[in-house]
Design a protein around this motif. Structure first.
Motif, PDB file in Angstrom:
ATOM      1  N   LEU A 152       3.194  10.597  -7.050  1.00 47.92           N
ATOM      2  CA  LEU A 152       4.161  11.099  -8.056  1.00 47.92           C
ATOM      3  C   LEU A 152       3.773  11.029  -9.480  1.00 47.92           C
ATOM      4  N   ARG A 153       2.850   9.802  -9.987  1.00 51.58           N
ATOM      5  CA  ARG A 153       2.620   9.703 -11.185  1.00 51.58           C
ATOM      6  C   ARG A 153       1.957  10.968 -11.912  1.00 51.58           C
ATOM      7  N   PRO A 154       0.916  11.410 -11.331  1.00 53.61           N
ATOM      8  CA  PRO A 154       0.485  12.550 -12.112  1.00 53.61           C
ATOM      9  C   PRO A 154       1.572  13.564 -12.376  1.00 53.61           C
ATOM     10  N   ILE A 155       2.262  13.873 -11.529  1.00 54.17           N
ATOM     11  CA  ILE A 155       3.471  14.937 -11.719  1.00 54.17           C
ATOM     12  C   ILE A 155       4.262  14.329 -12.992  1.00 54.17           C
ATOM     13  N   ARG A 156       4.524  13.145 -12.871  1.00 49.50           N
ATOM     14  CA  ARG A 156       5.271  12.855 -14.238  1.00 49.50           C
ATOM     15  C   ARG A 156       4.621  12.828 -15.451  1.00 49.50           C
ATOM     16  N   ALA A 160      -3.018   2.613  -4.889  1.00 53.06           N
ATOM     17  CA  ALA A 160      -2.753   3.118  -6.101  1.00 53.06           C
ATOM     18  C   ALA A 160      -4.147   4.324  -5.893  1.00 53.06           C
ATOM     19  N   ILE A 161      -5.407   3.672  -5.320  1.00 57.24           N
ATOM     20  CA  ILE A 161      -6.595   4.549  -5.460  1.00 57.24           C
ATOM     21  C   ILE A 161      -6.095   5.821  -4.320  1.00 57.24           C
ATOM     22  N   ALA A 162      -5.450   5.600  -3.230  1.00 54.69           N
ATOM     23  CA  ALA A 162      -5.076   6.390  -2.141  1.00 54.69           C
ATOM     24  C   ALA A 162      -4.261   7.504  -2.672  1.00 54.69           C
ATOM     25  N   GLY A 163      -3.123   7.108  -3.457  1.00 59.79           N
ATOM     26  CA  GLY A 163      -2.258   8.128  -3.884  1.00 59.79           C
ATOM     27  C   GLY A 163      -3.047   8.832  -4.704  1.00 59.79           C
ATOM     28  N   SER A 164      -3.190   8.412  -5.807  1.00 60.65           N
ATOM     29  CA  SER A 164      -4.321   9.209  -6.923  1.00 60.65           C
ATOM     30  C   SER A 164      -5.027  10.320  -6.340  1.00 60.65           C
ATOM     31  N   ALA A 219       5.754  11.444  -0.651  1.00 61.31           N
ATOM     32  CA  ALA A 219       6.156  10.326  -1.281  1.00 61.31           C
ATOM     33  C   ALA A 219       7.189   9.810  -0.609  1.00 61.31           C
ATOM     34  N   VAL A 220       8.192  10.537   0.009  1.00 59.22           N
ATOM     35  CA  VAL A 220       9.393   9.903   0.527  1.00 59.22           C
ATOM     36  C   VAL A 220       8.924   9.380   2.032  1.00 59.22           C
ATOM     37  N   VAL A 221       7.913  10.140   2.818  1.00 59.68           N
ATOM     38  CA  VAL A 221       7.409   9.529   3.947  1.00 59.68           C
ATOM     39  C   VAL A 221       6.759   8.305   3.551  1.00 59.68           C
ATOM     40  N   LEU A 222       6.172   7.955   2.634  1.00 61.28           N
ATOM     41  CA  LEU A 222       5.505   6.883   2.482  1.00 61.28           C
ATOM     42  C   LEU A 222       6.429   5.812   2.204  1.00 61.28           C
ATOM     43  N   LEU A 223       7.606   6.065   1.552  1.00 58.58           N
ATOM     44  CA  LEU A 223       8.622   5.062   1.079  1.00 58.58           C
ATOM     45  C   LEU A 223       9.165   4.811   2.659  1.00 58.58           C
ATOM     46  N   GLU A 224       9.519   5.602   3.377  1.00 52.43           N
ATOM     47  CA  GLU A 224       9.793   5.024   4.726  1.00 52.43           C
ATOM     48  C   GLU A 224       9.065   4.384   5.723  1.00 52.43           C
ATOM     49  N   ILE A 225       7.985   4.577   5.391  1.00 49.70           N
ATOM     50  CA  ILE A 225       6.839   3.263   5.996  1.00 49.70           C
ATOM     51  C   ILE A 225       7.119   2.335   5.374  1.00 49.70           C
ATOM     52  N   ALA A 226       7.316   2.223   4.089  1.00 52.07           N
ATOM     53  CA  ALA A 226       7.421   0.798   3.293  1.00 52.07           C
ATOM     54  C   ALA A 226       8.591   0.051   3.884  1.00 52.07           C
ATOM     55  N   VAL A 227       9.622   0.708   4.345  1.00 49.01           N
ATOM     56  CA  VAL A 227      10.797   0.189   4.936  1.00 49.01           C
ATOM     57  C   VAL A 227      10.577  -0.393   6.289  1.00 49.01           C
ATOM     58  N   PHE A 228       9.820   0.297   7.066  1.00 50.13           N
ATOM     59  CA  PHE A 228       9.177  -0.058   8.329  1.00 50.13           C
ATOM     60  C   PHE A 228       8.258  -1.390   8.290  1.00 50.13           C
ATOM     61  N   PHE A 243       0.841  -1.153   0.067  1.00 53.01           N
ATOM     62  CA  PHE A 243       0.061   0.135  -0.101  1.00 53.01           C
ATOM     63  C   PHE A 243       0.819   1.292  -0.124  1.00 53.01           C
ATOM     64  N   SER A 244       1.786   1.295   0.942  1.00 52.00           N
ATOM     65  CA  SER A 244       2.664   2.450   0.998  1.00 52.00           C
ATOM     66  C   SER A 244       3.424   2.747  -0.366  1.00 52.00           C
ATOM     67  N   ILE A 245       4.143   1.569  -0.997  1.00 55.13           N
ATOM     68  CA  ILE A 245       4.720   1.793  -2.210  1.00 55.13           C
ATOM     69  C   ILE A 245       3.849   2.208  -3.438  1.00 55.13           C
ATOM     70  N   LEU A 246       2.807   1.783  -3.392  1.00 55.13           N
ATOM     71  CA  LEU A 246       1.990   2.356  -4.648  1.00 55.13           C
ATOM     72  C   LEU A 246       1.544   3.525  -4.298  1.00 55.13           C
ATOM     73  N   ALA A 247       0.968   3.755  -3.027  1.00 52.62           N
ATOM     74  CA  ALA A 247       0.500   5.081  -2.763  1.00 52.62           C
ATOM     75  C   ALA A 247       1.514   6.215  -3.100  1.00 52.62           C
TER      76      ALA A 247
END
Length: 463
Positions: free
Chosen positions: A42-46, A165-169, A188-197, A33-37
């Motif tokens: 970031l995807r709309p920014i890209r 994906a739904i939550a991030g969008s 997005a950086v915070v979400l990646l750190e949650i993924a590591v945890f 969930f954290s990774i896809l969020a």
């Protein structure tokens, strides 16, 4: 008198969760969930940056993405060789998090005339980021869960990706007008750190997972140790293994036919909806339908389908449907056919084909789960994008139109179907061989009282 069997909850019965698996399943959900969020923040920014850089430049950005995939696989393989999972996974995610911080700082400080080039670099980077972080997630999951557990649970775990994906969008859609781009990047950086945890929480349960009755896991499956091997093993072991080559072919054919369908959808949408706003609404409606259908199947059906049909027939569902879909599209290239085909195919991939494809890696050595899998999921996938894009352009250049393009995809889908059946049967043979090795090892242990460390290691390597 036998002790009564504890009653199982409704959700546990629906997805067949065994006692001892619930916490690991929760960590897995939070992890993906954290990774896809993070990615969908970031995807709309890209996408906006890619359009701002010129649509005519997108093919070159895809080519740069393929080159970046090749370049990044080598340092990742080095980390896998030298470090245990508990170290190389956090290092990889934090490397990407540091990249995001660098982009955020650059956007904050750079003059406006730099934005086009920043956008092009970010487009390529995020395309690499997406495949890499998701591939590492599934490699970790395959390393932690056994083959039998994967058949039951991988579809349900994939539902966490859909919700992320739904939550991030939704987060970006709500905040984009009031929060600067660099601010969204920090989220997005915070979400990646949650993924590591979450990864560490899951890894801590790996040994206990392999003690679940019926898990059929090898005794060392949960140990976290450096894998060793060669930095180039991802490439060399893939090319040397018919099994891994066929997994590569599976992904290549999926990617090529997906690119065909993507361009067909874009062309039909452009002809059907001249207004740009109507086109955006159309694409959003397709995405919504895909996510809703995907989530329902992932939550309650994927595990049951795999257990009922087996790996081979389940893998064959998507290519078999693609044969019918492309044939229908060749006969009736209309907006209704493209919507129905695209929604069902994408949902079928996310809900069924992707989780079952991960089951294929439960019967390969640990080195292949990280190195070969990373190479296949990133480089081979993007190679398929390139082949599909240039093939589509060539077919269009011959003046064959939508009917010719859809017709060309039919034989590719037939080859994909044959490949799927071969892969599923090969996976089942490998699993049977591993079960036999474990049975022999258990029999030896029963006669001698215990296996020596060297004998146990040898038995595990044969498996």
């Amino acid at each position: 008198m036998a002790e009564p069997v504890p009653a199982r909850g409704t959700l546990a019965r629906l997805i067949d969760v065994q006692p001892g698996e619930g916490r690991a399943l929760a960590w897995s959900w939070a992890y993906i969930f954290s990774i896809l969020a993070a990615y969908y923040v970031l995807r709309p920014i890209r996408d906006q940056m890619g359009v701002a850089g010129g649509i005519e430049n997108l093919p070159w950005l895809f080519t740069a993405t393929l080159v970046g995939m090749l370049a990044l696989n080598l340092p990742f393989a080095y980390l896998v060789k030298r470090m245990p999972r508990a170290r190389f996974v956090p290092i990889t995610y934090r490397f990407f998090a540091a990249n995001i911080l660098a982009f955020a700082l650059t956007l904050y400080l750079a003059p406006p005339d730099w934005n086009v080039w920043i956008g092009r670099v970010f487009f390529v980077w995020l395309s690499i980021f997406n495949l890499f972080v998701v591939s590492i997630f599934w490699a970790t999951i395959v390393d932690v869960f056994s083959n039998a557990q994967g058949k039951r649970l991988f579809g349900f775990i994939a539902a966490g990706a859909t919700l992320g994906a739904i939550a991030g969008s939704a987060t970006t859609a709500i905040l984009a007008k009031n929060v600067p781009t660099w601010g969204l990047m920090l989220g997005a950086v915070v979400l990646l750190e949650i993924a590591v945890f979450c990864m560490r929480g899951l890894a801590a349960l790996s040994t206990r997972l392999h003690e679940v009755p019926g898990s059929e896991a090898s005794p060392d499956g949960g140990q976290d140790r450096a894998i060793g091997g060669s930095v180039l093993a991802g490439v060399t072991r893939t090319l040397a293994s018919p099994y891994l080559l066929n997994i590569s072919l599976f992904l290549l054919l999926f990617s090529v036919t997906s690119t065909f369908l993507y361009f067909e959808q874009a062309g039909i949408a452009k002809r059907s909806f001249p207004d740009r706003g109507a086109q955006t609404a159309f694409f959003a409606s397709v995405d919504l339908a895909v996510n809703v259908l995907t989530l329902g199947v992932q939550l309650f059906l994927t595990g049951r389908i795999v257990n009922r049909l087996g790996v081979a027939l389940t893998l064959a569902i998507l290519p078999a449907f693609s044969i019918l879909g492309f044939a229908a599209l060749a006969a009736w290239p209309t907006i209704g056919v493209i919507v129905a085909f695209q929604v069902l195919r994408r949902a079928g991939n996310f809900a069924i084909a992707r989780p079952v494809r991960e089951v294929l890696f439960t019967v390969v050595p640990r080195e292949d789960r990280y190195k070969a899998k990373s190479f296949i999921d990133t480089v081979v996938y993007r190679l398929g994008d390139q082949v599909g894009a240039w093939s589509f352009t060539g077919i269009e250049g011959l003046g064959l139109g939508s009917t010719g393009i859809a017709g060309a995809a039919v034989p590719l889908s037939i080859a994909w179907l044959v490949n799927s059946l071969w892969l599923g049967r090969a996976q089942e043979r490998r699993r049977a061989e591993q079960d036999l090795v474990r049975s022999d090892a258990s029999e030896v242990a029963g006669r001698t009282g215990a296996l020596s460390p060297a004998s146990a290691s040898s038995a595990r390597e044969r498996a």
